[in-house]
Design a protein around this motif. Structure first.
Motif, mmCIF file in Angstrom:
data_model
loop_
_atom_site.group_PDB
_atom_site.id
_atom_site.type_symbol
_atom_site.label_atom_id
_atom_site.label_comp_id
_atom_site.label_asym_id
_atom_site.label_seq_id
_atom_site.Cartn_x
_atom_site.Cartn_y
_atom_site.Cartn_z
ATOM 1 N N VAL A 204 0.837 -1.204 0.000
ATOM 2 C CA VAL A 204 0.000 0.000 0.000
ATOM 3 C C VAL A 204 0.866 1.247 0.000
ATOM 4 C CG1 VAL A 204 -1.683 1.324 1.343
ATOM 5 C CG2 VAL A 204 -1.948 -1.149 1.117
ATOM 6 N N PHE A 205 1.856 1.293 0.899
ATOM 7 C CA PHE A 205 2.710 2.471 1.019
ATOM 8 C C PHE A 205 3.500 2.711 -0.264
ATOM 9 C CE2 PHE A 205 6.745 4.495 2.331
ATOM 10 C CZ PHE A 205 6.236 5.655 2.890
ATOM 11 N N GLU A 206 4.089 1.660 -0.818
ATOM 12 C CA GLU A 206 4.910 1.809 -2.019
ATOM 13 C C GLU A 206 4.055 2.158 -3.227
ATOM 14 O OE1 GLU A 206 7.667 2.053 -4.914
ATOM 15 O OE2 GLU A 206 8.030 2.058 -2.753
ATOM 16 N N ASN A 207 2.914 1.477 -3.400
ATOM 17 C CA ASN A 207 2.084 1.724 -4.577
ATOM 18 C C ASN A 207 1.517 3.144 -4.575
ATOM 19 O OD1 ASN A 207 -0.869 1.704 -5.853
ATOM 20 N ND2 ASN A 207 0.391 0.215 -6.941
ATOM 21 N N ILE A 208 0.911 3.536 -3.463
ATOM 22 C CA ILE A 208 0.348 4.886 -3.409
ATOM 23 C C ILE A 208 1.464 5.923 -3.472
ATOM 24 C CG2 ILE A 208 -0.939 6.513 -1.971
ATOM 25 C CD1 ILE A 208 -2.607 4.177 -0.980
ATOM 26 N N GLY A 209 2.594 5.638 -2.815
ATOM 27 C CA GLY A 209 3.723 6.553 -2.858
ATOM 28 C C GLY A 209 4.242 6.780 -4.258
ATOM 29 N N MET A 210 4.310 5.702 -5.064
ATOM 30 C CA MET A 210 4.836 5.877 -6.420
ATOM 31 C C MET A 210 3.790 6.524 -7.331
ATOM 32 S SD MET A 210 4.914 2.015 -7.995
ATOM 33 C CE MET A 210 3.445 1.249 -8.723
ATOM 34 N N ASN A 211 2.500 6.366 -7.034
ATOM 35 C CA ASN A 211 1.456 7.004 -7.838
ATOM 36 C C ASN A 211 1.432 8.516 -7.660
ATOM 37 O OD1 ASN A 211 -1.047 5.334 -9.293
ATOM 38 N ND2 ASN A 211 0.216 4.061 -7.954
#
Length: 397
Positions: free
Chosen positions: A339-346
């Motif tokens: 969750v943190f990585e995906n939303i962070g990269m978006n």
């Protein structure tokens, strides 16, 4: 009597976790439909049906895994770990050539029209194995300086083969997931902070030093010699300067940020996407939610993830089972990192790594791994037996 037994069994099912997953699935179905309608080459209804099939398969998987109690999970952990390692080795030989040509990763099998990523099988298997290793160590030994270092060594013994195979598959993003699981279990394993803190600071220093090397030409030459690839440099460049190459390496990130920003507070509305974003149904599903439902919709999605994680933590405290506690920690860290990585990269907070969004992004094997992991946590409540591991419990040895 049978009716009473059924009612008691139903009472042991954690419907809060199931409801959270179902609501996340609704977000996923909406995001996939909108993304494929806007940017996809296939029918949005077909994409939704395929994802729905995987949700059903995952639901069956949850029910199946729930039947395993702590002792059974303990016993099958080495078998599942061995199966995962064999699949990771096999995919290096029988990988999908088309995926490898497009992404450079040798991490997918293909069976006709269906692709499958064996690292997703490895995730719950690795969580189980790590939980078993830590529990077994803590039962047999007291926490001393020497024993804590020994525990770290035992955990690395089961972790390094997985990371090595991930590197050979050129799947850096999934390697980070396993590293996050490892770090989470270390934090709750009872290892002294006098050991954990210096290791954490050293890891942070290495990460910061790597970024500093990337921004210098001489530093990049050093990193190339130790295995870094040019596409990884491009991802970091686009992260540090997303407006620098909006028609090239930064295009995906820039479009995602534009889409989320254009959603403003309340969004454009369902299936009213205007900004084109590559791979939107998978890695960039959050951008579809941000554009369609705005800040409010994105905040609700994030709240659902926190509710899911909170309920998993609550179950862990309720069942008071050491082995289960490490399983839950591994599952929580796996989901939380995604969750943190995906939303962070978006949103441009973190570099692009190809990490999908749990229960939302399109992908059968990824969804199935998450559902099976949730099933392991649900089995805690379902069986609710406080197996307090002791040195005399030879059945777990």
């Amino acid at each position: 009597m049978a009716e009473t037994r059924t009612r008691k069994k139903e009472d042991r099912i954690d419907y809060g976790i199931i409801l959270s997953v179902m609501l996340l699935a609704l977000f996923g179905m909406a995001a996939i439909y909108m993304a494929v309608s806007k940017d996809g080459s296939s029918s949005p209804m077909r994409a939704m049906v395929m994802q729905a099939v995987w949700y059903v398969i995952g639901g069956v998987g949850i029910f199946f895994v729930m039947q395993f109690d702590a002792e059974q999970l303990w016993r099958i952990a080495p078998l599942l770990y061995a199966l995962g390692i064999l699949l990771l080795i096999a995919v290096l030989v029988f990988y999908d050539k088309d995926v490898a040509r497009n992404t450079g990763a040798h991490s997918w099998f293909r069976f006709g029209p269906v692709t499958f990523q064996p690292s997703e099988v490895m995730k719950p298997a690795y969580v189980l194995m790590l939980a078993r290793v830590v529990t077994n160590h803590n039962v047999a030994m007291k926490h001393t300086w020497a024993n804590d270092w020994r525990l770290i060594g035992e955990m690395l013994l089961w972790t390094l083969p997985v990371l090595a195979l991930m590197i050979l598959q050129k799947d850096f993003g999934t390697s980070l997931v396993f590293a996050a699981i490892f770090a989470g279990v270390v934090l709750v394993s009872g290892i002294s902070w006098k050991i954990i803190l210096p290791i954490g600071l050293a890891a942070g220093a290495v990460g910061t030093g790597t970024i500093l090397l990337v921004v210098e030409d001489w530093g990049r030459k050093i990193l190339l010699h130790v295995g870094f690839k040019n596409y990884q440099f491009k991802r970091i460049d686009s992260w540090l300067n997303p407006s620098g190459a909006t028609s090239g390496s930064s295009y995906q990130l820039w479009q995602s940020m534009k889409a989320i920003g254009s959603g403003e507070m309340f969004g454009r509305g369902f299936n009213n996407l205007k900004v084109s974003v590559p791979v939107r149904e998978s890695d960039m599903a959050f951008s579809a939610i941000g554009e369609a439902f705005g800040f409010i919709g994105a905040a609700v999605l994030i709240l659902l993830y926190f509710l899911l994680i909170y309920q998993m933590i609550r179950v862990t405290f309720d069942t008071q089972n050491e082995f289960y506690a490490y399983i839950a920690t591994g599952v929580i860290m796996m989901i939380l990192f995604h969750v943190f990585e995906n939303i962070g990269m978006n949103i441009g907070l973190l570099p692009l790594t190809g990490i999908p969004l749990p229960f939302v992004s399109q992908g059968g094997s990824f969804l199935l791994a998450n559902m099976l992991s949730v099933g392991m946590v649900l089995s805690m409540r379902f069986h609710h037996q406080s197996y307090m591991f002791s040195r005399e419990e030879e059945s777990f040895q």
